[in-house]
Write an enzyme that holds these catalytic residues in place. Structure first.
Site, mmCIF file in Angstrom:
data_model
loop_
_atom_site.group_PDB
_atom_site.id
_atom_site.type_symbol
_atom_site.label_atom_id
_atom_site.label_comp_id
_atom_site.label_asym_id
_atom_site.label_seq_id
_atom_site.Cartn_x
_atom_site.Cartn_y
_atom_site.Cartn_z
ATOM 1 N N ASN A 234 6.186 1.412 -1.058
ATOM 2 C CA ASN A 234 6.577 2.507 -1.947
ATOM 3 C C ASN A 234 5.366 3.264 -2.480
ATOM 4 O O ASN A 234 5.109 4.393 -2.072
ATOM 5 C CB ASN A 234 7.421 1.981 -3.104
ATOM 6 N N ASP B 33 16.563 -2.452 -2.894
ATOM 7 C CA ASP B 33 15.275 -1.982 -2.366
ATOM 8 C C ASP B 33 14.152 -2.963 -2.681
ATOM 9 O O ASP B 33 13.204 -3.090 -1.901
ATOM 10 C CB ASP B 33 14.939 -0.612 -2.970
ATOM 11 N N GLY B 34 14.234 -3.654 -3.817
ATOM 12 C CA GLY B 34 13.207 -4.633 -4.148
ATOM 13 C C GLY B 34 13.149 -5.764 -3.133
ATOM 14 O O GLY B 34 12.066 -6.285 -2.846
ATOM 15 N N ASP C 58 -1.814 9.889 -18.255
ATOM 16 C CA ASP C 58 -1.364 8.503 -18.284
ATOM 17 C C ASP C 58 -1.670 7.762 -16.996
ATOM 18 O O ASP C 58 -1.671 6.531 -16.982
ATOM 19 C CB ASP C 58 0.139 8.443 -18.560
#
Length: 569
Positions: free
Chosen positions: A413, A334-335, A443
């Site tokens: 994404n 996917d990267g 966070d």
């Protein structure tokens, strides 16, 4: 009758006349309850009454020629007692009433201050929203102007055609209504334009780019048949009838001529497969091949027979890749798909993703069967999934009225806003269009596409969403509130995330896991759906590939089956 009896009779009659006259005067001057605002007039009234009583007494004594000292003293004492009584009646209610009025006025002043603060806060919020909207519009106009001015006359025609590529096209036969063959209206047909030839100094460039057409399919079938989706308002009822899954099919109108390879770096298996596929496409399909400069250098160093491959030399040529490439082949996970999408700031050619990574939700094609897969794609038609991208703008508070020169960032994404190395909670103000959403204290925050719903958003507690669902995921990262649950917003909204001035620290934004940028107090990040999606080819159809990816990649709901030899009904 003696003189003493006659004097007593006259004195008693004069006292009766005097009392009667005094009572009549008091009844005419004091007919009812004393009003609250007229307290000073009551005191003056008592003084005037006492003066009149003294005058009457003096005149009465002068008429009689003589009077008794005891009678005068008793009359004066009664007058003083009545005056004291009136003063008491006038002062006692007024003092208590004044205290209530003071308390009431203080309460009204408090309410007025609160209303004034609310009005000022509302006006300030509206002014701030209008200012951010103005900055965003000015920045977009500036980007458009700089993009037009920065290009030479040799490519001006190509830039004018960017807005028309992959847009809605109306053919001459469809101008009167639906075509009738496939139940698709003319405005639902997407077509890629065919730009003119773009020469290169080495004369390796392709003369024309292949054209294709997108159409709706039914239940994944490739026959192009589709029952038109419509809404009926007959007899006051609103119904949606004859719905299909609207699977999108791509059909080539002219054969593709150029393929771009994007590969995973530092992998021997990927390098060997890339060299094999490149040679096969050139020798058996007569396809022109583009590769990255890194891959070009590796292949030419290994074998000089790869001199037919083409690449680019600078960023300006990358901006025009979409006018030269018909198809993108990715070798990795996917990267690799994310990196391929990041090369295209505008329209993206169809992507055929082969699975050579550790975990892939967007790489459905097996690398062992690349010949069969590429044959099916090159011949067409084949199903595609239109994966929306987010278009992000960073607006700096330090810019004030000046336009920010940073280019928009496209992510496939998600964009993540976190606290970085700071030990303090992230404090973010979030707005959806002109509506305030919430303040994020935790966070961080993830703004994700539906394609990214199986990535960082899923790890933070977000839901898995089909990539064809139009929406934006709003997922907090470890929020300091148990009631802060993830949201899915419609795709047409614009989100603005701002670091407030009273934030204890800075925030950091990352886009698809890279290009990390610091957000100082007063800076804002604006996100919306980009008009340029990433079309990825499917092995079967969008739904089948998606369900298979979560079952094989995540082992979704994988458990041992229940034994049949247990208790039964």
């Amino acid at each position: 009758m003696s003189l003493d009896e006659l004097a007593d009779k006259e004195q008693s009659s004069s006292e009766e006349i005097q009392v009667a006259q005094s009572d009549s005067k008091f009844r005419s001057l004091n007919p009812g309850p004393i009003p609250i605002p007229a307290a000073p007039s009551i005191r003056s009234l008592v003084d005037s009454v006492s003066d009149e009583r003294v005058d009457v007494m003096a005149s009465h004594q002068s008429e009689n020629g003589s009077g008794s000292i005891s009678t005068a003293s008793s009359t004066v004492s009664s007058l003083e007692s009545e005056k004291a009584a009136y003063e008491y009646l006038a002062q006692t209610p007024i003092k208590s009433t004044d205290a209530h009025l003071v308390e009431f006025s203080e309460a009204m002043r408090t309410v007025a201050k609160a209303l004034r603060r609310v009005a000022e806060g509302k006006a300030a919020a509206q002014a701030e929203a209008a200012e951010w909207k103005r900055k965003y519009e000015l920045e977009m106009a500036h980007k458009q102007q700089s993009k037009i001015k920065g290009c030479g006359s040799c490519v001006s025609n190509d830039l004018d055609k960017l807005a028309s590529q992959l847009t809605l096209e109306t053919s001459a036969s469809d101008q009167l209504g639906c075509c009738g063959k496939h139940g698709i209206c003319s405005h639902e047909v997407l077509q890629d334009v065919v730009p003119g030839p773009i020469p290169r100094p080495n004369h390796k460039m392709v003369g024309r780019k292949a054209s294709f057409k997108l159409s709706w399919g039914c239940n994944g079938d490739k026959n192009g048949q589709h029952k038109h989706d419509f809404v009926s308002f007959e007899k006051g009822d609103i119904t949606t009838a004859e719905r299909s899954n609207k699977q999108i099919l791509l059909k080539w109108e002219s054969p593709p001529q150029t393929v771009l390879f994007i590969t995973k770096p530092n992998s021997n298996n990927v390098h060997v497969l890339c060299a094999e596929m490149v040679r096969w496409l050139k020798e058996h399909k007569n396809i022109n091949v583009f590769v990255e400069p890194r891959v070009s250098k590796e292949l030419l160093t290994e074998d000089s027979s790869y001199n037919f491959i083409q690449t680019w030399d600078n960023d300006e040529e990358i901006k025009l890749l979409h006018t030269k490439v018909d198809l993108i082949v990715t070798l990795g996970g996917d990267g690799t798909v994310l990196w391929a999408a990041s090369l295209f700031k505008g329209p993206v050619p169809p992507v055929v993703a082969f699975s050579l990574g550790s975990l892939g939700f967007m790489t459905p094609f097996p690398s062992e069967q690349y010949r069969e897969c590429l044959d099916n794609v090159l011949n067409g038609p084949f199903s595609i999934t239109l994966r929306n991208r987010l278009q992000c703008h960073v607006i700096r508070d330090a810019a004030k009225d000046e336009l920010v020169t940073e280019d928009p960032i496209l992510v496939l994404n998600e964009v993540t806003i976190d606290r970085g190395i700071s030990s303090y909670l992230t404090y973010l103000e979030c707005y959806c269009d002109s509506s305030f959403v919430t303040c994020v204290q935790g966070d961080g925050l993830i703004i994700s596409t539906t394609s990214g719903s199986t990535a960082y958003s899923l790890a933070a507690g977000g839901s898995m969403v089909h990539p064809q669902v139009p929406g934006i995921l709003f997922t907090p990262i470890c929020p300091h509130s148990l009631s802060f649950r993830p949201l899915i917003l419609p795709e047409y909204v614009t989100l603005r995330v701002q670091v407030p001035y009273n934030s204890r620290g800075h925030a950091w934004a990352s886009f698809d896991g890279k290009d990390r940028r610091q957000l100082s107090p007063g800076d804002a990040l604006i996100c919306s759906i980009s008009p340029w999606p990433v079309p990825t080819a499917c092995v079967m159809d969008s739904t089948t590939d998606f369900l298979r990816s979560i079952q094989e990649g995540l082992h979704w709901n994988l458990r041992k089956s229940q034994s049949f030899d247990g208790p039964r009904d």
